[in-house]
Scaffold this motif. Structure first.
Motif, short mmCIF file in Angstrom:
data_model
loop_
_atom_site.label_atom_id
_atom_site.label_comp_id
_atom_site.label_asym_id
_atom_site.label_seq_id
_atom_site.Cartn_x
_atom_site.Cartn_y
_atom_site.Cartn_z
N PHE A 288 0.85 -1.18 0.00
CA PHE A 288 0.00 0.00 0.00
C PHE A 288 0.89 1.24 0.00
CE2 PHE A 288 0.16 2.04 4.24
CZ PHE A 288 0.92 1.12 4.92
N ALA A 289 0.30 2.37 -0.41
CA ALA A 289 1.02 3.64 -0.42
C ALA A 289 0.92 4.24 0.98
CB ALA A 289 0.42 4.59 -1.44
N SER A 290 2.05 4.42 1.61
CA SER A 290 2.06 4.78 3.02
C SER A 290 2.00 6.28 3.28
CB SER A 290 3.31 4.19 3.69
OG SER A 290 4.47 4.76 3.12
N ARG A 291 1.95 7.09 2.22
CA ARG A 291 2.12 8.52 2.42
C ARG A 291 1.07 9.14 3.34
NH1 ARG A 291 2.17 11.44 -2.94
NH2 ARG A 291 3.27 9.59 -3.66
N TRP A 292 -0.11 8.58 3.41
CA TRP A 292 -1.15 9.15 4.26
C TRP A 292 -1.31 8.43 5.58
CZ3 TRP A 292 -1.56 13.59 2.31
CH2 TRP A 292 -1.61 13.78 0.93
N SER A 293 -0.49 7.43 5.82
CA SER A 293 -0.60 6.65 7.04
C SER A 293 0.33 7.18 8.11
CB SER A 293 -0.24 5.18 6.77
OG SER A 293 -1.15 4.60 5.87
N ALA A 294 -0.09 7.06 9.35
CA ALA A 294 0.80 7.35 10.47
C ALA A 294 1.84 6.23 10.52
CB ALA A 294 0.03 7.42 11.76
N MET A 295 3.10 6.63 10.52
CA MET A 295 4.21 5.67 10.57
C MET A 295 5.07 5.99 11.79
SD MET A 295 4.00 3.83 7.69
CE MET A 295 5.66 3.17 7.53
N ARG B 229 -2.90 1.61 9.32
CA ARG B 229 -3.70 1.79 8.12
C ARG B 229 -5.10 1.22 8.36
NH1 ARG B 229 -3.87 -1.83 2.91
NH2 ARG B 229 -4.82 -0.45 1.39
N ALA B 230 -6.09 2.09 8.26
CA ALA B 230 -7.49 1.67 8.45
C ALA B 230 -7.67 0.94 9.77
CB ALA B 230 -7.94 0.80 7.28
N GLY B 231 -7.00 1.44 10.79
CA GLY B 231 -7.15 0.87 12.12
C GLY B 231 -6.36 -0.40 12.38
N ILE B 232 -5.58 -0.84 11.40
CA ILE B 232 -4.78 -2.06 11.55
C ILE B 232 -3.31 -1.68 11.64
CG2 ILE B 232 -4.14 -4.25 10.48
CD1 ILE B 232 -6.85 -4.23 9.07
N GLU B 233 -2.62 -2.32 12.56
CA GLU B 233 -1.19 -2.09 12.72
C GLU B 233 -0.40 -3.14 11.93
OE1 GLU B 233 -1.14 -0.22 17.26
OE2 GLU B 233 -0.27 -2.18 16.84
N TYR B 234 0.61 -2.66 11.24
CA TYR B 234 1.53 -3.54 10.53
C TYR B 234 2.94 -3.26 11.04
CZ TYR B 234 -2.40 -4.03 7.30
OH TYR B 234 -3.64 -4.27 6.76
N TRP B 235 3.67 -4.33 11.33
CA TRP B 235 5.01 -4.22 11.90
C TRP B 235 6.03 -4.89 11.00
CZ3 TRP B 235 6.08 -1.76 16.55
CH2 TRP B 235 4.99 -1.43 17.35
N GLY B 236 7.25 -4.31 11.05
CA GLY B 236 8.37 -4.98 10.43
C GLY B 236 8.99 -5.98 11.37
#
Length: 115
Positions: free
Chosen positions: A27-34, A99-106
């Protein structure tokens, strides 16, 4: 499939610098809180820095003035520039996307600050 892959960790002397990268795919992360977090064995994961939207940033008090979070939207990559590193900042560093309330981790990248 969303994937976050950190890189750039390693061994650095006290007072040295490292730049961590987190490549995002799916996904394009530009609008997501990172965010960047760090954790060492036996301790809770600690929030280091967050970037939101077009560049709003927040930092833990312990890293203000030394760390800089940024992102390259063209490369879909998050960065953490770390300067004046201290031995107590030896940790595994993780990036996170919300993203959309879901957390993704490295998977994390090890940073060791030692002489």
């Amino acid at each position: 499939q969303v994937q976050l892959v950190e890189s750039g960790g390693g061994l650095v002397q006290p007072g040295g610098s490292l730049r961590l990268s987190c490549a995002v795919s799916g996904f394009a992360s530009r609008w997501s809180a990172m965010s960047w977090y760090r954790q060492c064995p036996g301790k809770e994961r600690e929030l280091v820095a967050t970037i939101i939207g077009v560049g709003g940033t927040n930092y833990a008090d312990s890293v203000k003035g030394r760390f800089t979070i940024s992102r390259d939207n063209g490369k879909n990559t998050l960065y953490l520039q770390m300067n004046s590193l201290k031995p107590e900042e030896t940790d595994v560093y993780y990036c996170k996307a919300l993203r959309a309330g879901i957390e993704y981790w490295g998977q994390g990248t090890q940073v060791t600050v030692s002489s």
